[in-house]
Design a protein around this motif. Structure first.
Motif, mmCIF file in Angstrom:
data_model
loop_
_atom_site.group_PDB
_atom_site.id
_atom_site.type_symbol
_atom_site.label_atom_id
_atom_site.label_comp_id
_atom_site.label_asym_id
_atom_site.label_seq_id
_atom_site.Cartn_x
_atom_site.Cartn_y
_atom_site.Cartn_z
ATOM 1 N N LEU A 59 -29.700 26.092 -56.860
ATOM 2 C CA LEU A 59 -29.843 26.339 -55.427
ATOM 3 C C LEU A 59 -30.965 27.339 -55.175
ATOM 4 O O LEU A 59 -31.228 28.213 -56.003
ATOM 5 N N GLU A 63 -29.796 29.472 -50.218
ATOM 6 C CA GLU A 63 -28.602 28.634 -50.401
ATOM 7 C C GLU A 63 -27.556 29.367 -51.235
ATOM 8 O O GLU A 63 -26.368 29.354 -50.918
ATOM 9 N N CYS A 115 -27.195 21.454 -58.011
ATOM 10 C CA CYS A 115 -27.925 21.973 -56.849
ATOM 11 C C CYS A 115 -27.075 21.559 -55.651
ATOM 12 O O CYS A 115 -25.862 21.454 -55.791
ATOM 13 N N ALA A 116 -27.645 21.328 -54.513
ATOM 14 C CA ALA A 116 -26.842 20.936 -53.358
ATOM 15 C C ALA A 116 -26.422 19.473 -53.429
ATOM 16 O O ALA A 116 -25.315 19.121 -53.025
#
Length: 162
Positions: A59, A63, A115-116
């Motif tokens: 991230l 984030e 990650c997202a």
């Protein structure tokens, strides 16, 4: 080893993960490696209970600051690494080498990289395959797609063509 197999089977059926587009549940891509989009606290707990050792977040700094993930990971007895990838601008040889260094240092441990959505995960793994492992461009992109590469594929492809 049986616990890890059970983790891979059970974790894919649990509705405890982020609903972000992309890889919504942990996907085992190598013997000791799982990838996914942003996990919720319950997923971190479950990964730990099933033998997880390391969580690597890709991230961006903003984030990462919006989640208590590092706390969840350390409270569950695992190591946490943050390799900030702020979109396409974060796709650098230095970041690829940093991810590679962490993975090599923990090659015998169970690692979750996220990650997202999984897109940056796939991008970094595609670049790693080409730049560090010497894979041909098409194979590197395939490896990236298997690990979540989607909208960054054009960027990665152009980077590999240089």
């Amino acid at each position: 080893m049986r616990a890890i197999y059970l983790f891979a089977v059970v974790i894919l059926s649990l509705p405890i993960f982020s609903t972000a587009k992309g890889i919504e549940t942990a996907k085992q891509v190598e013997q000791n490696l799982w990838v996914m989009g942003m996990p919720r606290e319950e997923a971190i707990e479950y990964f730990s209970q099933q033998g997880g050792d390391i969580v690597i977040s890709l991230l961006s700094v903003p984030e990462q600051s919006q989640t208590a993930e590092s706390t969840w990971v350390t409270e569950n007895g695992m190591a946490f690494y943050h390799v900030a990838i702020p979109g396409a601008d974060g796709l650098t040889l230095a970041k690829v080498r940093l991810l590679d260094k962490v993975l090599l240092e923990h090659k015998d441990k169970n690692v979750l990289v996220h990650c997202a959505s999984g897109n940056r995960v796939g991008a970094l793994f595609a670049l790693r395959a080409a730049w560090l492992d010497g894979k041909e461009k098409d194979l590197a992109l395939k490896i990236g797609r298997e690990r979540g590469l989607t909208s960054l594929e054009k960027t990665v492809s152009e980077m590999l063509a240089q």
